[in-house]
Design a protein around this motif. Structure first.
Motif, PDB file in Angstrom:
ATOM      1  N   GLU A 127      12.940 -10.565 -34.631  1.00 47.09           N
ATOM      2  CA  GLU A 127      13.708  -9.970 -35.734  1.00 47.09           C
ATOM      3  C   GLU A 127      12.766  -9.530 -36.862  1.00 47.09           C
ATOM      4  O   GLU A 127      12.922  -8.444 -37.431  1.00 47.09           O
ATOM      5  CB  GLU A 127      14.725 -10.980 -36.275  1.00 47.09           C
ATOM      6  CG  GLU A 127      15.792 -11.403 -35.287  1.00 47.09           C
ATOM      7  CD  GLU A 127      16.825 -10.334 -35.027  1.00 47.09           C
ATOM      8  OE1 GLU A 127      16.991  -9.450 -35.893  1.00 47.09           O
ATOM      9  OE2 GLU A 127      17.468 -10.384 -33.964  1.00 47.09           O
ATOM     10  N   GLU A 136      19.486 -10.362 -41.057  1.00 41.86           N
ATOM     11  CA  GLU A 136      19.707  -8.991 -41.501  1.00 41.86           C
ATOM     12  C   GLU A 136      20.368  -8.966 -42.876  1.00 41.86           C
ATOM     13  O   GLU A 136      20.009  -8.163 -43.739  1.00 41.86           O
ATOM     14  CB  GLU A 136      20.547  -8.225 -40.483  1.00 41.86           C
ATOM     15  CG  GLU A 136      19.794  -7.856 -39.215  1.00 41.86           C
ATOM     16  CD  GLU A 136      18.621  -6.924 -39.495  1.00 41.86           C
ATOM     17  OE1 GLU A 136      18.753  -6.040 -40.361  1.00 41.86           O
ATOM     18  OE2 GLU A 136      17.567  -7.093 -38.859  1.00 41.86           O
ATOM     19  N   ARG A 138      12.074  -5.548 -38.107  1.00 41.56           N
ATOM     20  CA  ARG A 138      12.387  -5.062 -39.460  1.00 41.56           C
ATOM     21  C   ARG A 138      11.134  -4.773 -40.273  1.00 41.56           C
ATOM     22  O   ARG A 138      11.099  -3.780 -41.018  1.00 41.56           O
ATOM     23  CB  ARG A 138      13.269  -6.077 -40.200  1.00 41.56           C
ATOM     24  CG  ARG A 138      13.529  -5.707 -41.662  1.00 41.56           C
ATOM     25  CD  ARG A 138      14.605  -6.532 -42.296  1.00 41.56           C
ATOM     26  NE  ARG A 138      15.920  -6.034 -41.973  1.00 41.56           N
ATOM     27  CZ  ARG A 138      16.542  -5.054 -42.632  1.00 41.56           C
ATOM     28  NH1 ARG A 138      15.936  -4.426 -43.631  1.00 41.56           N
ATOM     29  NH2 ARG A 138      17.750  -4.674 -42.294  1.00 41.56           N
TER      30      ARG A 138
END
Length: 235
Positions: free
Chosen positions: A137, A98, A141
């Motif tokens: 992940e 992130e 995103r």
């Protein structure tokens, strides 16, 4: 009553598996919680990121990516960004995901990681768990963009765990085959071996772990050839 009973049993079994998987992932990731030694390299990635306008192909992973000095030239048409950080494990790629991916909007992501996990004593199944989580992940995103996984390379230094490397590659390849059709496995393993099935010394630096310019030339050829064959390109 029997069908109802079996349904209840299956539901309980599924919940137990899900909870065990989540707990296992949490425990494994916690072993990576103290990651201060990555901080300098991660800040280096952030500095490079700030200098590249709208990169479209991200190369993410360990020092085998970071040390690829000709990467920007080799993949210039793809507007690349080298996001490798030294010593990175697959788990570390999740921990810093992130932070490092904020503000980016890539068309393609290439991953090279897992090498250091095995070198640190992790089991192949642990690496697979982390790989699946990293894909989750990415999907969360960036959506369904192409993700290229470069197989874990054999190396002279880690020849003692060559069987674990082979098995990890095998289970990741099998997992990719069951994914969404936009995750790809690029097998560079055999290309790094000599006629005796030993890591080809001519492709490695003197320390026996990282590859040299000749090794990267093989990677470039394998990756670009794969992308052309599978019609993977910028949007």
């Amino acid at each position: 009553m029997q069908p109802y009973f079996y349904t209840i049993c299956l539901a309980i079994a599924y919940m137990a598996f899900r909870n065990t998987y989540q707990a296992t992932f949490a425990v494994l990731l916690n072993r990576e919680s103290d990651m201060f030694w990555y901080e300098q390299d991660v800040k280096g990635v952030e500095a490079k990121k700030a200098k590249v306008v709208n990169p479209k192909m991200l190369f993410y992973g360990s020092s085998s990516i970071r040390l690829w000095s000709s990467l920007e030239k080799d993949f210039a048409e793809y507007k690349p960004l080298n996001m490798g950080f030294g010593g990175s494990t697959m788990a570390a790629c999740i921990v810093y995901f992130e932070r490092l991916m904020a503000g980016l909007n890539p068309d393609i992501i290439l991953i090279y990681a897992g090498d250091n996990d095995l070198g640190d004593g992790r089991h192949p199944e642990e690496v697979l768990i982390f790989f699946k989580q990293l894909i989750a992940e990415i999907r969360g995103r960036f959506g369904k963009i192409p993700v290229l996984f470069v197989s874990i390379k054999p190396s002279i230094t880690r020849f003692n765990i060559i069987n674990q490397i082979r098995f990890t590659n095998s289970i990741i390849k099998d997992a990719i085959a069951k994914m969404d059709g936009e995750v790809f496995y690029i097998d560079i393993f055999d290309k790094m071996l000599d006629a005796n099935n030993y890591p080809d010394k001519s492709l490695f630096l003197s320390e026996g772990l990282h590859i040299n310019e000749k090794g990267y030339a093989i990677w470039k050829k394998m990756i670009t050839g794969f992308m052309t064959e599978h019609n993977i390109h910028l949007q």
